[in-house]
Structures are given as structure tokens and as C-alpha cells.
Design an enzyme around this catalytic site. Structure first.
Site, PDB file in Angstrom:
ATOM      1  N   SER A  51       0.863  -1.181   0.000  1.00 43.91           N
ATOM      2  CA  SER A  51       0.000   0.000   0.000  1.00 43.91           C
ATOM      3  C   SER A  51       0.897   1.229   0.000  1.00 43.91           C
ATOM      4  O   SER A  51       2.071   1.148   0.380  1.00 43.91           O
ATOM      5  CB  SER A  51      -0.862  -0.003   1.277  1.00 43.91           C
ATOM      6  OG  SER A  51      -1.450   1.254   1.499  1.00 43.91           O
ATOM      7  N   TYR A  70      -1.625  -0.727  10.655  1.00 46.96           N
ATOM      8  CA  TYR A  70      -1.821  -1.065   9.235  1.00 46.96           C
ATOM      9  C   TYR A  70      -0.616  -0.608   8.410  1.00 46.96           C
ATOM     10  O   TYR A  70      -0.052  -1.384   7.620  1.00 46.96           O
ATOM     11  CB  TYR A  70      -3.100  -0.416   8.705  1.00 46.96           C
ATOM     12  CG  TYR A  70      -3.315  -0.676   7.228  1.00 46.96           C
ATOM     13  CD1 TYR A  70      -3.712  -1.934   6.777  1.00 46.96           C
ATOM     14  CD2 TYR A  70      -3.091   0.319   6.270  1.00 46.96           C
ATOM     15  CE1 TYR A  70      -3.891  -2.191   5.420  1.00 46.96           C
ATOM     16  CE2 TYR A  70      -3.267   0.075   4.913  1.00 46.96           C
ATOM     17  CZ  TYR A  70      -3.672  -1.181   4.497  1.00 46.96           C
ATOM     18  OH  TYR A  70      -3.835  -1.445   3.147  1.00 46.96           O
TER      19      TYR A  70
HETATM   20  N1  LIG Z   1      -8.753  -0.506  -0.958  1.00 45.28           N
HETATM   21  C1  LIG Z   1      -7.726   0.234  -0.695  1.00 45.28           C
HETATM   22  O1  LIG Z   1      -7.827   1.472  -0.574  1.00 45.28           O
HETATM   23  C2  LIG Z   1      -6.342  -0.384  -0.583  1.00 45.28           C
HETATM   24  C3  LIG Z   1      -5.242   0.461  -0.737  1.00 45.28           C
HETATM   25  C4  LIG Z   1      -3.979  -0.077  -0.625  1.00 45.28           C
HETATM   26  C5  LIG Z   1      -3.804  -1.415  -0.378  1.00 45.28           C
HETATM   27  N2  LIG Z   1      -4.904  -2.222  -0.217  1.00 45.28           N
HETATM   28  C6  LIG Z   1      -4.661  -3.638   0.085  1.00 45.28           C
HETATM   29  O2  LIG Z   1      -5.198  -4.423  -0.948  1.00 45.28           O
HETATM   30  C7  LIG Z   1      -5.576  -5.706  -0.439  1.00 45.28           C
HETATM   31  C8  LIG Z   1      -7.006  -6.017  -0.898  1.00 45.28           C
HETATM   32  O3  LIG Z   1      -7.865  -5.053  -0.318  1.00 45.28           O
HETATM   33  P1  LIG Z   1      -9.247  -4.641  -0.996  1.00 45.28           P
HETATM   34  O4  LIG Z   1      -9.225  -3.180  -1.170  1.00 45.28           O
HETATM   35  O5  LIG Z   1      -9.531  -5.500  -2.140  1.00 45.28           O
HETATM   36  O6  LIG Z   1     -10.214  -4.946   0.233  1.00 45.28           O
HETATM   37  P2  LIG Z   1     -11.527  -5.877   0.336  1.00 45.28           P
HETATM   38  O7  LIG Z   1     -12.424  -5.601  -0.797  1.00 45.28           O
HETATM   39  O8  LIG Z   1     -12.022  -5.674   1.719  1.00 45.28           O
HETATM   40  O9  LIG Z   1     -10.935  -7.364   0.177  1.00 45.28           O
HETATM   41  C9  LIG Z   1     -10.176  -7.979   1.175  1.00 45.28           C
HETATM   42  C10 LIG Z   1     -10.086  -9.456   0.854  1.00 45.28           C
HETATM   43  O10 LIG Z   1      -9.273 -10.096   1.855  1.00 45.28           O
HETATM   44  C11 LIG Z   1      -9.922 -11.294   2.250  1.00 45.28           C
HETATM   45  N3  LIG Z   1      -9.551 -11.620   3.638  1.00 45.28           N
HETATM   46  C12 LIG Z   1      -9.487 -10.789   4.697  1.00 45.28           C
HETATM   47  N4  LIG Z   1      -9.155 -11.471   5.806  1.00 45.28           N
HETATM   48  C13 LIG Z   1      -8.999 -12.764   5.431  1.00 45.28           C
HETATM   49  C14 LIG Z   1      -8.684 -13.954   6.126  1.00 45.28           C
HETATM   50  N5  LIG Z   1      -8.436 -13.965   7.453  1.00 45.28           N
HETATM   51  N6  LIG Z   1      -8.602 -15.124   5.427  1.00 45.28           N
HETATM   52  C15 LIG Z   1      -8.858 -15.154   4.104  1.00 45.28           C
HETATM   53  N7  LIG Z   1      -9.166 -14.045   3.388  1.00 45.28           N
HETATM   54  C16 LIG Z   1      -9.241 -12.872   4.048  1.00 45.28           C
HETATM   55  C17 LIG Z   1     -11.422 -10.991   2.128  1.00 45.28           C
HETATM   56  O11 LIG Z   1     -12.145 -12.186   1.916  1.00 45.28           O
HETATM   57  P3  LIG Z   1     -13.199 -12.842   2.960  1.00 45.28           P
HETATM   58  O12 LIG Z   1     -13.724 -11.759   3.825  1.00 45.28           O
HETATM   59  O13 LIG Z   1     -14.208 -13.488   2.081  1.00 45.28           O
HETATM   60  O14 LIG Z   1     -12.360 -13.851   3.690  1.00 45.28           O
HETATM   61  C18 LIG Z   1     -11.438 -10.163   0.837  1.00 45.28           C
HETATM   62  O15 LIG Z   1     -11.503 -11.024  -0.280  1.00 45.28           O
HETATM   63  C19 LIG Z   1      -5.402  -5.629   1.070  1.00 45.28           C
HETATM   64  O16 LIG Z   1      -4.173  -6.226   1.423  1.00 45.28           O
HETATM   65  C20 LIG Z   1      -5.345  -4.141   1.352  1.00 45.28           C
HETATM   66  O17 LIG Z   1      -4.586  -3.850   2.497  1.00 45.28           O
HETATM   67  C21 LIG Z   1      -6.167  -1.739  -0.330  1.00 45.28           C
END
Ligand SMILES: NC(=O)c1ccc[n+]([C@@H]2O[C@H](COP(=O)([O-])OP(=O)(O)OC[C@H]3O[C@@H](n4cnc5c(N)ncnc54)[C@H](OP(=O)(O)O)[C@@H]3O)[C@@H](O)[C@H]2O)c1
Length: 253
Positions: free
Chosen positions: A135, A148
Site C-alpha cells: 500500500s 496497518y
Molecule cells: N482498498 C484500498 O484502498 C487499498 C489500498 C492499498 C492497499 N490495499 C490492500 O489491498 C488488499 C485487498 O484489499 P481490498 O481493497 O480489495 O479490500 P476488500 O475488498 O475488503 O478485500 C479484502 C479481501 O481479503 C480477504 N480476507 C481478509 N481477511 C482474510 C482472512 N483472514 N482469510 C482469508 N481471506 C481474508 C477478504 O475475503 P473474505 O472476507 O471473504 O475472507 C477479501 O476477499 C489488502 O491487502 C489491502 O490492504 C487496499
């Protein structure tokens, strides 16, 4: 058997990686989809043209992860691509948030990502690729997002080091460092605290982050930064002392 493994496949960036890779792959035998929410994975698999396999598992659950590792041992696939997207963040003052929930960020974002990477590497071959979701929060300490941001600094540092180690085996690692992305991430992240107002200015769609990440991974870049604003932020955090940026950030609240 050639496979791609994608964690966090049920939502946001992980789901988008599945869809874009599904459109790109022609010779992938299976795409392995990992997350806890089964219905979401089933729905996604139905929309994909490549053969998929669903693993309903919590990446922090050692026993469930042991089961996944056993499948790797039994089937001995070639892991052509690993995308580690499972992750979450919680905003708010460190001292006010639940300890357990904060440790949860270390468990998913760092520990589980490290294990998944470790378990998949033995099954990788020349030109296999790893994409790790870090991130822009990795670039400097972030008050009110302290744990985080620290987990994402870990992911970035770990991935850059791994990129150097694995280069000689011609396995390529890319750490993806987006700013805010329009996903369900904020439903959880903003449960206790609010994002800086600048989020509205810099937010991007997951399609763009994933497209850029896949291009950068193909070019074997160790770091992928999407959008002009976040690239500028990256340069600033490399050139300006962090104490100065942190002072400036106090006025952005
Ligand atoms: N959105 C942003 O602004 C942003 C910015 C920078 C980086 N990121 C990073 O990008 C990645 C994806 O985030 P996103 O934005 O796509 O968020 P999201 O839509 O909330 O997706 C998060 C995913 O992680 C899975 N997950 C969470 N805890 C888990 C666990 N204990 N076991 C298995 N699966 C788990 C969830 O699946 P289930 O709940 O179905 O298990 C979901 O598929 C993350 O690492 C986040 O830190 C996001």
C-alpha cells in the site's frame, strides 16, 4: 498442471485480479481462488472462463492452511502466479482500538502473506511471478493507521528483498502500492476512524490498479505505484524527511 493462486479473491482487488487474469490466461490449467466467503467465490468462479478451484479458508488459521499445503504436496502443480490480496486495515488511535483486532492485521497482512509465499515458492519455476498487495501506507508512518501502515511497510520491505533473492531463479516479485481504492476495504477500515479528506481526491478504481500491477509485474518491476498523486507521494516520502511530512499531515485532518 499450471496454476495461479489468488488470495482475497472474494472482493475488491483480489476479485479484480481474478477477472483480469482470467481474460489474459490461455494456458492456465486452473485458477485457485482463496477467501472465507464461499458464496462470493462460487459466484466469481461461475463468471470465469478458466477452470477454477475454490478454497474456503481463513489464511490465519494454521490448520486450514495446513490443508492447503497438503493439496499442493499431493498435486505438485506449477505455481505460475501467486497474488496475495487478503488483507485489512483499521483506522483510529492505536491506544483506543481493540488489541486483538490490531494483532489481526499482523496475522493477515504479514504472517499469512509470508506463509502463503513460503509454501508456494517450491512449486514455482522460471518466469513464475508473485504479486504482493502492499500500500502507499508503506511509504511512511501513518498516525491513526499505525499498525496497518507498519504491516504494509513489512510487505514492501519483504517483497523487495525477495525480489532480489528470487531474481537469480528468474522468479519475479512485485509489491503493489496503491493509494485509496474504491473497494469494501473502507467498510472495515472506517469502522472506528475516518480517512483523511484527501482520500476523495486520490481514490481510484480497482480495474486501474490491477491493470497497472499486471503490466508492472510483466515488466518485472519490484514496485508498482498507480496514479500520478501516489507516484508524487512516493517521491516526496523518498526525498523529504518523514518528520517534516508528519508535521504537515497534522494540518490535513
Ligand atoms: N482498498 C484500498 O484502498 C487499498 C489500498 C492499498 C492497499 N490495499 C490492500 O489491498 C488488499 C485487498 O484489499 P481490498 O481493497 O480489495 O479490500 P476488500 O475488498 O475488503 O478485500 C479484502 C479481501 O481479503 C480477504 N480476507 C481478509 N481477511 C482474510 C482472512 N483472514 N482469510 C482469508 N481471506 C481474508 C477478504 O475475503 P473474505 O472476507 O471473504 O475472507 C477479501 O476477499 C489488502 O491487502 C489491502 O490492504 C487496499
Amino acid at each position: 498442471m499450471n496454476i495461479a493462486v489468488i488470495t482475497g479473491a472474494s472482493s475488491g482487488l483480489g476479485r479484480e485480479f481474478c477477472l483480469q487474469l482470467d481474460a489474459l490466461f490461455h494456458r492456465m490449467d486452473e485458477i485457485w481462488l482463496i477467501a472465507r466467503r464461499e458464496e462470493r467465490l462460487t459466484e466469481l468462479a461461475a463468471a470465469m472462463r478458466n477452470k477454477t478451484r475454490i478454497f474456503v479458508l481463513d489464511v490465519t488459521n494454521e490448520k486450514q492452511m495446513d490443508g492447503f499445503v497438503k493439496t499442493l504436496e499431493e498435486e505438485k502443480p506449477v505455481v505460475r502466479m501467486l497474488v496475495n490480496c487478503a488483507g485489512f486495515g483499521l483506522m483510529g488511535d492505536f491506544a483506543d482500538l481493540e488489541y486483538k483486532e490490531q494483532i489481526g492485521m499482523l496475522e493477515v497482512n504479514c504472517k499469512a502473506l509470508t506463509r502463503m509465499t513460503y509454501e508456494c515458492i517450491p512449486y514455482m519455476r522460471k518466469n513464475s511471478r508473485i504479486i504482493q498487495l502492499a500500500s502507499s501506507a508503506a511509504f511512511l508512518p501513518q498516525p491513526c493507521f499505525a499498525v496497518y501502515a507498519a504491516t504494509k511497510s513489512y510487505v514492501l520491505s519483504f517483497s523487495r528483498a525477495l525480489s532480489e533473492e528470487l531474481r537469480k531463479r528468474q522468479i519475479y516479485v512485485t509489491a503493489v502500492c496503491p493509494g485509496p481504492v474504491e473497494t469494501e476495504f473502507f467498510d472495515i477500515a472506517e469502522r472506528y476512524g475516518k480517512t483523511l479528506a484527501v482520500k476523495k481526491l486520490t481514490i481510484v478504481q480497482p480495474e486501474r490498479v490491477v491493470r497497472d500491477a499486471l503490466t508492472d509485474s510483466r515488466k518485472r518491476k519490484p514496485v508498482s505505484v498507480c496514479s500520478v498523486w501516489i507516484k508524487l507521494f512516493y517521491v516526496c516520502t523518498s526525498l523529504i524527511p518523514h518528520t517534516v511530512i508528519l508535521k504537515m499531515m497534522r494540518f490535513l485532518k
